[in-house]
Design a protein around this motif. Structure first.
Motif, PDB file in Angstrom:
ATOM      1  N   TRP A 111       0.851  -1.195   0.000  1.00 26.28           N
ATOM      2  CA  TRP A 111       0.000   0.000   0.000  1.00 26.28           C
ATOM      3  C   TRP A 111       0.886   1.244   0.000  1.00 26.28           C
ATOM      4  N   LEU A 112       0.365   2.312  -0.555  1.00 24.09           N
ATOM      5  CA  LEU A 112       1.073   3.586  -0.626  1.00 24.09           C
ATOM      6  C   LEU A 112       1.322   4.191   0.756  1.00 24.09           C
ATOM      7  N   GLN A 113       0.290   4.204   1.606  1.00 21.50           N
ATOM      8  CA  GLN A 113       0.398   4.798   2.948  1.00 21.50           C
ATOM      9  C   GLN A 113       0.988   6.220   2.880  1.00 21.50           C
ATOM     10  N   PRO A 114       0.356   7.134   2.156  1.00 23.34           N
ATOM     11  CA  PRO A 114       0.959   8.437   1.880  1.00 23.34           C
ATOM     12  C   PRO A 114       1.281   9.278   3.113  1.00 23.34           C
ATOM     13  N   LYS A 115       0.487   9.150   4.170  1.00 20.51           N
ATOM     14  CA  LYS A 115       0.723   9.974   5.368  1.00 20.51           C
ATOM     15  C   LYS A 115       2.020   9.602   6.079  1.00 20.51           C
ATOM     16  N   THR A 144      -1.103   5.811  -6.552  1.00 20.37           N
ATOM     17  CA  THR A 144      -1.727   6.826  -7.386  1.00 20.37           C
ATOM     18  C   THR A 144      -0.761   7.267  -8.483  1.00 20.37           C
ATOM     19  N   VAL A 145      -1.275   8.001  -9.459  1.00 20.55           N
ATOM     20  CA  VAL A 145      -0.427   8.552 -10.516  1.00 20.55           C
ATOM     21  C   VAL A 145       0.676   9.414  -9.914  1.00 20.55           C
ATOM     22  N   GLU A 146       0.310  10.265  -8.961  1.00 27.97           N
ATOM     23  CA  GLU A 146       1.278  11.183  -8.349  1.00 27.97           C
ATOM     24  C   GLU A 146       2.410  10.416  -7.657  1.00 27.97           C
ATOM     25  N   ALA A 275      -5.167   6.858  -1.962  1.00 25.32           N
ATOM     26  CA  ALA A 275      -4.731   8.251  -1.762  1.00 25.32           C
ATOM     27  C   ALA A 275      -4.857   8.686  -0.308  1.00 25.32           C
ATOM     28  N   THR A 276      -5.697   7.979   0.459  1.00 25.52           N
ATOM     29  CA  THR A 276      -5.925   8.375   1.865  1.00 25.52           C
ATOM     30  C   THR A 276      -5.745   7.223   2.852  1.00 25.52           C
TER      31      THR A 276
END
Length: 280
Positions: A111-115, A144-146, A275-276
């Motif tokens: 998972w990205l885990q952006p935070k 995500t793309v970003e 994203a979240t």
């Protein structure tokens, strides 16, 4: 006659079977049996993860199969709690030990885990694992793309694949377009929409009747037609074989257009938004 499985080529030159077998939500002892059945049915691409708790079972099935290692494609993933450079290196080694393998064919960030802001360091660890021969290819899930763009900006290395929730109600058209532009393959998890309404959709039922196939076979054939890598899961003997037989279903342009009308946009998402999403 054994059904030929289509393959897709990675940016790094390696290849992956477009149709694989997933073991999410399968207990370890069940995974050993189910993977054994999948391998007998013709699958050679098996997708597991540390968090699934069944890497050891997958490893036992692989060892008992008698199939040459080079003829198999094994994927596993680093879990969220193990992100970060050093922790990822250690987690990968632990996964290899549970699987009983010297290397995996594909290692993914789960998972990205952006935070948390650890995904770039985690990606750097995957690059090192590939250099060390512990992972033939490296990629991500739920990015995500970003974030995909950031990995490339920071390291100069793109993931070969992005595994994300994808099904006819949530086809991820925008993300797939970006990936296609940059040579990143798209892999679908929950490819059948976790069952439910999707498998009773009248549009899909009509297409299934037209082809003398099940709705699940039509959906898997749709993924393959779009160029997605797809990993349906089942522990039922008949379903394992039925899903593999999707390779015989050839959808036409009219079918693809009809399925495109099922896109529900963001409302079609079943699971967490990468994203979240933030969880261990």
């Amino acid at each position: 006659m054994t059904q030929t499985i289509p393959t897709s080529k990675f940016l790094d030159g390696n290849t992956i079977d477009q149709l694989g077998y997933g073991v999410w939500q399968v207990k370890d002892d069940e995974a050993e049996v189910a993977v054994g059945k999948a391998l007998k049915a013709g699958y050679r691409h098996i997708d597991t993860a540390k968090i699934y708790g069944n890497e050891a079972g997958v490893g036992r099935a692989v060892a008992a199969s008698g199939i040459a290692r080079e003829d198999l494609f094994i994927t596993t993933k680093v879990w969220n709690a193990d992100q970060g450079y050093e922790k990822t290196i250690a987690a990968a080694q632990a996964s290899l030990e549970r699987l009983g393998l010297d290397y995996v064919d594909l290692y993914l960030i789960h998972w990205l885990q952006p935070k948390r802001g650890t995904y770039v360091d985690t990606w750097k660890a995957l690059i090192q694992l590939q250099k060390d021969g512990k992972a033939k290819s490296i990629g991500v899930c739920n990015f995500t793309v970003e974030a995909l763009e950031e990995l490339y900006t920071e390291t100069g290395v793109r993931p070969v694949i992005n595994q994300v929730e994808t099904h006819p109600y949530f086809p991820q058209a925008e993300l797939r377009a970006y990936e296609a532009e940059h040579g990143i393959l798209h892999e679908s998890w929950s490819p059948l929409g976790q069952g439910g309404d999707l498998l009773k959709d009248p549009v899909l039922e009509g297409i299934a009747k037209k082809h003398g196939a099940s709705v699940a076979q039509v959906v898997i054939a749709w993924h393959l037609a779009l160029g997605n890598v797809v990993i349906p899961k089942s522990v039922t003997d008949a379903r394992i074989v039925e899903n593999f037989e999707s390779l015989k279903v050839a959808l036409d342009a009219e079918d693809i257009e009809a399925i495109a009308t099922l896109d529900r946009g963001p409302e079609g998402r079943i699971a967490a938004d990468p994203a979240t999403a933030d969880f261990e």
